[in-house]
Design an enzyme around this catalytic site. Structure first.
Site, PDB file in Angstrom:
ATOM      1  N   PHE A  60       0.872  -1.142  -0.021  1.00  0.00           N
ATOM      2  CA  PHE A  60      -0.208  -0.012  -0.025  1.00  0.00           C
ATOM      3  C   PHE A  60       0.678   1.204   0.041  1.00  0.00           C
ATOM      4  O   PHE A  60       1.660   1.437   0.901  1.00  0.00           O
ATOM      5  CB  PHE A  60      -0.741  -0.003   1.413  1.00  0.00           C
ATOM      6  CG  PHE A  60      -1.791   1.320   1.191  1.00  0.00           C
ATOM      7  CD1 PHE A  60      -3.028   1.204   0.272  1.00  0.00           C
ATOM      8  CD2 PHE A  60      -1.350   2.187   1.627  1.00  0.00           C
ATOM      9  CE1 PHE A  60      -4.024   2.501   0.401  1.00  0.00           C
ATOM     10  CE2 PHE A  60      -2.063   3.493   1.809  1.00  0.00           C
ATOM     11  CZ  PHE A  60      -3.307   3.487   1.041  1.00  0.00           C
TER      12      PHE A  60
ATOM     13  N   ASP B  31       9.259   2.766   2.016  1.00  0.00           N
ATOM     14  CA  ASP B  31       8.167   3.685   2.305  1.00  0.00           C
ATOM     15  C   ASP B  31       7.775   3.317   3.706  1.00  0.00           C
ATOM     16  O   ASP B  31       7.273   2.332   4.129  1.00  0.00           O
ATOM     17  CB  ASP B  31       6.656   3.066   1.702  1.00  0.00           C
ATOM     18  CG  ASP B  31       5.589   3.798   1.904  1.00  0.00           C
ATOM     19  OD1 ASP B  31       5.686   4.586   2.937  1.00  0.00           O
ATOM     20  OD2 ASP B  31       4.567   4.044   1.126  1.00  0.00           O
TER      21      ASP B  31
ATOM     22  N   LYS C 245       2.570  10.981   7.507  1.00  0.00           N
ATOM     23  CA  LYS C 245       1.580  10.531   8.820  1.00  0.00           C
ATOM     24  C   LYS C 245       2.409  11.453  10.181  1.00  0.00           C
ATOM     25  O   LYS C 245       2.092  12.409  10.218  1.00  0.00           O
ATOM     26  CB  LYS C 245       1.642   9.082   8.976  1.00  0.00           C
ATOM     27  CG  LYS C 245       0.798   8.558   7.722  1.00  0.00           C
ATOM     28  CD  LYS C 245       0.075   7.189   7.919  1.00  0.00           C
ATOM     29  CE  LYS C 245      -0.817   7.258   6.982  1.00  0.00           C
ATOM     30  NZ  LYS C 245      -0.588   5.914   5.971  1.00  0.00           N
TER      31      LYS C 245
HETATM   32  C1  LIG Z   1      -0.829   5.972   4.752  1.00  0.00           C
HETATM   33  C2  LIG Z   1       0.204   5.407   3.848  1.00  0.00           C
HETATM   34  C3  LIG Z   1       0.485   5.997   2.481  1.00  0.00           C
HETATM   35  C4  LIG Z   1      -0.148   7.078   1.987  1.00  0.00           C
HETATM   36  O1  LIG Z   1      -0.267   8.217   2.879  1.00  0.00           O
HETATM   37  P1  LIG Z   1      -1.432   9.483   2.445  1.00  0.00           P
HETATM   38  O2  LIG Z   1      -1.020  10.531   3.368  1.00  0.00           O
HETATM   39  O3  LIG Z   1      -2.720   8.676   3.036  1.00  0.00           O
HETATM   40  O4  LIG Z   1      -1.678   9.870   0.957  1.00  0.00           O
HETATM   41  C5  LIG Z   1       1.851   5.699   1.727  1.00  0.00           C
HETATM   42  N1  LIG Z   1       2.356   4.451   2.092  1.00  0.00           N
HETATM   43  C6  LIG Z   1       2.104   3.988   3.348  1.00  0.00           C
HETATM   44  C7  LIG Z   1       2.957   2.766   3.687  1.00  0.00           C
HETATM   45  C8  LIG Z   1       0.977   4.196   3.970  1.00  0.00           C
HETATM   46  O5  LIG Z   1       0.826   3.559   5.230  1.00  0.00           O
END
Ligand SMILES: *Cc1c(COP(=O)(O)O)cnc(C)c1O
Length: 408
Positions: free
Chosen positions: A145, A230, A259
């Site tokens: 994701f 990520d 985040k």
């Molecule tokens: C939440 C998340 C994203 C996307 O972040 P947004 O601020 O919602 O666009 C990307 N990668 C990972 C691993 C995430 O948990």
């Protein structure tokens, strides 16, 4: 305040009539938060075990971050990057020192950081690696994701995220997560990067086999490929280390954060680069009106400061180990597995039994808010400020729900 004149039912009704139904939230309407706790409009208290998908690692409404936000909001909020501001360089200096990065590119959402990194590694591939125009390939993982933009959902393997939104951008190869041999087999002379979550969050807290990331690191080095981690969900203390990569003693070439970078106060993300990937970007190649604005930078500086100074990362490890051990003691035929690292944990339910949604609703009644990921996984990820007494309360409440009362 408007919400005080509306009942829970009225607020839910307005939302469902006027809003797009792109989420299926639990029917709890929150109005206040402090530390690990949130309160609904009827005054009922809950322990937040989602932490806004790990955006509020520092706890709800952390006073130091709130103060930084208020002060900066009264001084200067937005200049655009057409001019310079006095917060951005200090944010750069502090995050580089903390993460041992060489360059930073600030954006707003996590998905934007992912898009930015994709652009940067592709350009690096053309400029530095000599890959033919439009031939760059990026290796990604099944069930990963990385956000919701068209490019990102284009390489997602989740049909709900992807179907009906094409056409999609080419240039991605998808391999099973945790399988270094499959990743190696997907490498071609045109490969510029591997984009990986060190622990897959939305997939349900999927921890790869020991040594996986180390092997991927070696493969990337050997083939001159950028390792792009990520860490938007796993980073900034969630797993008991600043970054999840540290559990394997490796360093990514490019790290994505978002985040918790702003402690839940303000959307902010960043691309951190160890090597010269971000160096390939020239004026006009990339930008964002709000990216790197002084309000975001002041908030992020405070969010990073409290994360370190208040020992939240060690606390995540200590309380996480304790919570994991406690959860492993749960006796319920519907539980298949309990797993986790730091305060990123999951209860995997038997797919033959009741759906996770049933349990998250029972937990909500009992005062614990968590959200199922997929149909049979419950993720538990409280703010990193949780203390031992709160973990004990959480364990006791979960145990009651599973073993005694409302469990299906
Ligand atoms: C939440 C998340 C994203 C996307 O972040 P947004 O601020 O919602 O666009 C990307 N990668 C990972 C691993 C995430 O948990």
């Amino acid at each position: 305040m408007a919400t005080q004149q509306h009942t829970t039912a009225q607020l839910i009704d307005i939302e469902s009539r006027l809003g797009a139904h792109n989420y299926h939230p639990l029917d709890v309407v929150l109005t206040r938060g402090e530390g690990v706790w949130v309160w609904d409009v009827d005054g009922k208290r809950y322990l937040d075990c989602l932490s806004a998908y790990s955006a509020v690692n520092q706890g709800h409404c952390h006073p130091v971050i709130g103060k930084a936000l208020m002060e900066q909001a009264q001084r200067l909020t937005l200049t655009s990057r057409a001019f310079r501001n006095d917060q951005l360089p200090l944010f750069y200096e502090e995050i580089c020192a903390l993460t041992r990065s060489h360059k930073v590119l600030p954006m707003n959402s996590g998905a934007e950081a992912v898009e930015t990194a994709i652009k940067a590694v592709r350009k690096w591939g053309y400029d530095e690696k000599g890959i033919a125009e439009d031939a760059a390939e990026i290796i990604v993982c099944e069930n990963g994701f990385h956000g919701r933009t068209i490019t990102i959902v284009g390489f997602s393997t989740d049909p709900v995220a992807r179907e009906g939104f094409g056409p999609f951008a080419p240039g991605f190869r998808c391999v099973p997560f945790g399988d270094a041999a499959a990743l190696e087999a997907a490498i071609t002379p045109n490969t510029v990067a591997c984009l990986i979550e060190p622990i897959q969050g939305e997939a349900g807290v999927i921890i790869p086999p020991d040594g996986y990331l180390r092997t991927v690191r070696e493969l990337c080095t050997r083939h001159d490929i950028m390792l792009l981690l990520d860490e938007i969900q796993t980073g900034l203390g969630r797993t008991g280390k600043l970054f999840a990569e540290e559990h394997e003693g490796i360093e990514a070439d490019v790290t994505l954060v978002g985040k918790a970078l702003s402690g839940g106060f303000y959307p902010m993300s960043a691309v951190l680069s160890n090597r010269e990937v971000l160096g390939v970007l020239k004026p006009g190649n990339h930008g964002s009106t709000f990216g790197g604005n002084p309000l975001a930078c002041a908030v992020a500086r405070a969010a990073l400061k409290v994360l370190i100074e208040e020992g939240m990362i060690d606390n995540a490890r200590i309380q996480g180990d304790y919570l994991l051990e406690g959860l492993r003691g749960l006796r319920h035929p519907g539980i298949r597995e309990v797993r986790g690292r730091g305060l990123m944990l999951a209860i995997e339910l038997d797919p033959a039994g009741a759906a996770a949604r049933v349990y998250s609703e029972a937990l909500m009644q009992a005062g614990v808010l968590c959200k199922e990921t997929h149909t049979h996984t419950l993720r538990l990820a409280p703010p990193l400020v949780i203390n031992r007494a709160e973990v004990d309360w959480l364990l006791q409440t979960i145990t009651e729900v599973f073993e005694h009362r409302t469990a299906p």
